[in-house]
Design a protein around this motif. Structure first.
Motif, PDB file in Angstrom:
ATOM      1  N   ILE A  79       0.853  -1.196   0.000  1.00  0.00           N
ATOM      2  CA  ILE A  79       0.000   0.000   0.000  1.00  0.00           C
ATOM      3  C   ILE A  79       0.884   1.240   0.000  1.00  0.00           C
ATOM      4  CG2 ILE A  79      -1.822   1.252   1.234  1.00  0.00           C
ATOM      5  CD1 ILE A  79      -2.577  -1.420   2.557  1.00  0.00           C
ATOM      6  N   LEU A  80       0.531   2.171  -0.854  1.00  0.00           N
ATOM      7  CA  LEU A  80       1.220   3.456  -0.928  1.00  0.00           C
ATOM      8  C   LEU A  80       0.199   4.517  -0.542  1.00  0.00           C
ATOM      9  CD1 LEU A  80       3.439   5.378  -1.931  1.00  0.00           C
ATOM     10  CD2 LEU A  80       2.777   4.808  -4.264  1.00  0.00           C
ATOM     11  N   ILE A  81       0.591   5.424   0.351  1.00  0.00           N
ATOM     12  CA  ILE A  81      -0.376   6.415   0.847  1.00  0.00           C
ATOM     13  C   ILE A  81       0.092   7.815   0.479  1.00  0.00           C
ATOM     14  CG2 ILE A  81      -1.611   7.255   2.880  1.00  0.00           C
ATOM     15  CD1 ILE A  81      -1.122   4.548   4.186  1.00  0.00           C
ATOM     16  N   THR A  82      -0.813   8.591  -0.130  1.00  0.00           N
ATOM     17  CA  THR A  82      -0.439   9.903  -0.671  1.00  0.00           C
ATOM     18  C   THR A  82      -0.350  10.987   0.400  1.00  0.00           C
ATOM     19  OG1 THR A  82      -2.769  10.406  -1.159  1.00  0.00           O
ATOM     20  CG2 THR A  82      -1.447   9.407  -2.936  1.00  0.00           C
ATOM     21  N   HIS A  83      -1.176  10.885   1.447  1.00  0.00           N
ATOM     22  CA  HIS A  83      -1.133  11.854   2.545  1.00  0.00           C
ATOM     23  C   HIS A  83      -2.064  11.389   3.655  1.00  0.00           C
ATOM     24  CE1 HIS A  83      -4.645  13.085   0.309  1.00  0.00           C
ATOM     25  NE2 HIS A  83      -4.943  14.047   1.157  1.00  0.00           N
ATOM     26  N   GLY A  84      -1.997  12.089   4.789  1.00  0.00           N
ATOM     27  CA  GLY A  84      -2.635  11.568   5.995  1.00  0.00           C
ATOM     28  C   GLY A  84      -4.056  12.013   6.250  1.00  0.00           C
ATOM     29  N   HIS A  85      -4.762  12.524   5.249  1.00  0.00           N
ATOM     30  CA  HIS A  85      -6.159  12.893   5.493  1.00  0.00           C
ATOM     31  C   HIS A  85      -7.023  11.646   5.645  1.00  0.00           C
ATOM     32  CE1 HIS A  85      -5.702  17.238   3.787  1.00  0.00           C
ATOM     33  NE2 HIS A  85      -5.200  17.090   4.994  1.00  0.00           N
ATOM     34  N   TRP A  86      -8.080  11.831   6.447  1.00  0.00           N
ATOM     35  CA  TRP A  86      -8.932  10.718   6.856  1.00  0.00           C
ATOM     36  C   TRP A  86      -9.433   9.881   5.680  1.00  0.00           C
ATOM     37  CZ3 TRP A  86     -14.215  10.362   5.658  1.00  0.00           C
ATOM     38  CH2 TRP A  86     -14.914   9.356   6.339  1.00  0.00           C
ATOM     39  N   ASP A  87      -9.807  10.540   4.589  1.00  0.00           N
ATOM     40  CA  ASP A  87     -10.393   9.804   3.464  1.00  0.00           C
ATOM     41  C   ASP A  87      -9.356   8.963   2.714  1.00  0.00           C
ATOM     42  OD1 ASP A  87      -9.514  12.450   2.883  1.00  0.00           O
ATOM     43  OD2 ASP A  87     -10.444  12.382   0.896  1.00  0.00           O
ATOM     44  N   HIS A  88      -8.080   9.070   3.113  1.00  0.00           N
ATOM     45  CA  HIS A  88      -7.016   8.289   2.459  1.00  0.00           C
ATOM     46  C   HIS A  88      -6.370   7.263   3.387  1.00  0.00           C
ATOM     47  CE1 HIS A  88      -7.012  10.931  -1.153  1.00  0.00           C
ATOM     48  NE2 HIS A  88      -7.628  11.697  -0.275  1.00  0.00           N
ATOM     49  N   ILE A  89      -6.695   7.333   4.700  1.00  0.00           N
ATOM     50  CA  ILE A  89      -6.032   6.410   5.643  1.00  0.00           C
ATOM     51  C   ILE A  89      -6.991   5.666   6.572  1.00  0.00           C
ATOM     52  CG2 ILE A  89      -3.881   7.749   5.672  1.00  0.00           C
ATOM     53  CD1 ILE A  89      -4.683   8.767   8.467  1.00  0.00           C
ATOM     54  N   ALA A  90      -8.289   6.003   6.565  1.00  0.00           N
ATOM     55  CA  ALA A  90      -9.190   5.443   7.586  1.00  0.00           C
ATOM     56  C   ALA A  90      -9.291   3.922   7.520  1.00  0.00           C
ATOM     57  CB  ALA A  90     -10.577   6.074   7.469  1.00  0.00           C
ATOM     58  N   GLY A  91      -9.021   3.330   6.345  1.00  0.00           N
ATOM     59  CA  GLY A  91      -9.105   1.874   6.212  1.00  0.00           C
ATOM     60  C   GLY A  91      -8.002   1.139   6.951  1.00  0.00           C
ATOM     61  N   ILE A  92      -7.010   1.874   7.442  1.00  0.00           N
ATOM     62  CA  ILE A  92      -5.928   1.231   8.199  1.00  0.00           C
ATOM     63  C   ILE A  92      -6.481   0.497   9.420  1.00  0.00           C
ATOM     64  CG2 ILE A  92      -3.953   1.794   9.706  1.00  0.00           C
ATOM     65  CD1 ILE A  92      -3.115   3.809   7.516  1.00  0.00           C
ATOM     66  N   HIS A 173       0.843  20.700  -3.962  1.00  0.00           N
ATOM     67  CA  HIS A 173       0.269  21.607  -2.978  1.00  0.00           C
ATOM     68  C   HIS A 173      -1.206  21.271  -2.782  1.00  0.00           C
ATOM     69  CE1 HIS A 173       3.942  23.683  -2.743  1.00  0.00           C
ATOM     70  NE2 HIS A 173       3.820  24.450  -3.811  1.00  0.00           N
ATOM     71  N   HIS A 174      -1.571  21.073  -1.519  1.00  0.00           N
ATOM     72  CA  HIS A 174      -2.923  20.624  -1.171  1.00  0.00           C
ATOM     73  C   HIS A 174      -3.423  21.488  -0.004  1.00  0.00           C
ATOM     74  CE1 HIS A 174      -6.292  18.113  -0.299  1.00  0.00           C
ATOM     75  NE2 HIS A 174      -5.720  17.290   0.556  1.00  0.00           N
ATOM     76  N   GLY A 175      -3.609  22.767  -0.284  1.00  0.00           N
ATOM     77  CA  GLY A 175      -4.053  23.678   0.773  1.00  0.00           C
ATOM     78  C   GLY A 175      -2.953  23.878   1.794  1.00  0.00           C
ATOM     79  N   GLY A 176      -3.281  23.694   3.059  1.00  0.00           N
ATOM     80  CA  GLY A 176      -2.316  23.953   4.129  1.00  0.00           C
ATOM     81  C   GLY A 176      -1.203  22.933   4.216  1.00  0.00           C
ATOM     82  N   SER A 177      -1.286  21.853   3.459  1.00  0.00           N
ATOM     83  CA  SER A 177      -0.246  20.830   3.520  1.00  0.00           C
ATOM     84  C   SER A 177       0.030  20.340   2.102  1.00  0.00           C
ATOM     85  CB  SER A 177      -0.713  19.662   4.393  1.00  0.00           C
ATOM     86  OG  SER A 177      -1.917  19.139   3.873  1.00  0.00           O
ATOM     87  N   ASP A 178       1.010  19.476   1.972  1.00  0.00           N
ATOM     88  CA  ASP A 178       1.312  18.874   0.671  1.00  0.00           C
ATOM     89  C   ASP A 178       0.864  17.417   0.658  1.00  0.00           C
ATOM     90  OD1 ASP A 178       2.352  21.203  -0.237  1.00  0.00           O
ATOM     91  OD2 ASP A 178       4.418  20.496  -0.397  1.00  0.00           O
ATOM     92  N   SER A 179       0.527  16.939  -0.523  1.00  0.00           N
ATOM     93  CA  SER A 179       0.292  15.501  -0.702  1.00  0.00           C
ATOM     94  C   SER A 179       1.367  14.984  -1.647  1.00  0.00           C
ATOM     95  CB  SER A 179      -1.102  15.259  -1.291  1.00  0.00           C
ATOM     96  OG  SER A 179      -1.209  15.847  -2.575  1.00  0.00           O
ATOM     97  N   LEU A 180       1.414  13.661  -1.803  1.00  0.00           N
ATOM     98  CA  LEU A 180       2.338  13.070  -2.777  1.00  0.00           C
ATOM     99  C   LEU A 180       1.579  12.727  -4.046  1.00  0.00           C
ATOM    100  CD1 LEU A 180       4.384  10.582  -0.530  1.00  0.00           C
ATOM    101  CD2 LEU A 180       5.180  12.766  -1.478  1.00  0.00           C
TER     102      LEU A 180
END
Ligand code: ZN
Ligand code: ZN
Length: 281
Positions: A79-92, A173-180
């Motif tokens: 699994i590769l994760i682009t950033h830590g927002h809930w909609d991208h990591i909640a399945g952990i 650039h993803h607002g206040g933070s960066d994503s990959l």
């Protein structure tokens, strides 16, 4: 079926989900401006599966991980994760049971340090008994800790290899933070992006297939919109673009027509379950 090389794609991208943070319909069955009669408007949270030579890579593990892997009938081990927002990591949160009862093996997770910090904050109980080996942290599950998660830290612009795929992460650039953003050969995955730093422009050259954020109709601080997509497509000239992270106001046919009307018919909304075949490794 023909047996020509064209019939055997080198790589397949499966769009497991292309909805915005809260999916379509929203909780409670709210469809917004999306036509509920069109199945392409039903969207789970953003995630794709890259398959090559019978190996696969899951990109992002949101709250629909259970549903998405069940529908696609896949059991990813990387699994590769682009950033830590809930909609991208909640399945952990699903992983301990998934590893013990389904995967029955080790799991490799790749993400950057910022995202790792989010994951540790959200799921501290998953890191009990953690061991560190170099930069990789290892957590065991199962009766005898026999199944392990290997957490591999990655950094933008540092390519790495996983499951036989050469992967280049880059900053968005993803607002206040960066994503990959993720580049694998001439495929690029860009969820959750408003704009790209100049250092990332190299990573956007010669794209065959680009999956790109188009969350809202109106410009926002942190996500894409149709006008922004047009500018990016004009600048980087990818062969084809599929839009992702679309909210409940982005009706599939209305959005598709918006691009066709402007002479950009090679830009279309993605839909859950869509499979895109690529010819280059
Ligand atoms: Zn998102
Ligand atoms: Zn995000």
């Amino acid at each position: 079926m023909s047996d020509t090389p064209e019939a055997n794609p080198l790589k397949t991208i499966t769009v497991l989900g292309c909805g915005a943070t809260y999916g379509v319909p929203l909780a409670g069955g709210v469809w917004g401006l999306c036509d509920p009669a069109n199945p392409k408007n039903e969207r789970t949270r953003p995630s794709v599966l890259v398959t090559q030579n019978e190996q696969c890579l899951l990109i992002d593990i949101g709250p629909d991980f259970r549903l998405q892997t069940s529908r696609a009938n896949v059991i990813p081990d990387t699994i590769l994760i682009t950033h830590g927002h809930w909609d991208h990591i909640a399945g952990i949160g699903e992983l301990p049971y998934y590893m013990e009862e389904v995967l029955k093996g080790d799991l490799n997770v790749y993400t950057d340090e910022t995202c790792m910090a989010f994951i540790r904050g959200m799921f501290p109980y998953l890191f009990f008994g953690e061991k560190i080996d170099g930069s990789t942290s290892i957590v065991g599950f199962g009766e005898h800790n026999q199944y392990k998660i290997f957490w591999h830290p990655i950094r933008a612009y540092e390519a790495f290899e996983a499951n036989g795929m050469k992967i280049l992460p880059f900053s968005q650039h993803h607002g206040g933070s960066d994503s990959l953003g993720i580049r694998i050969a001439d495929f690029v995955y860009s969820p959750d992006v408003k704009s790209f730093p100049i250092q990332s422009w190299n990573c956007l050259a010669d794209i065959d297939t680009w999956i790109l954020d188009c969350d809202y109709w109106e410009p926002s601080e942190s996500h894409g919109d149709p006008e922004t997509v047009l500018k990016l497509v004009y600048q980087f000239k990818p062969r084809q673009v599929f839009l992702t992270h679309m909210d409940e106001k982005m009706d599939y046919l209305v959005l598709k027509s918006w691009f066709v009307d402007r002479g950009y018919g090679h830009v279309t909304p993605a839909y859950d379950g869509q499979m895109i075949e690529l010819r280059r490794a």
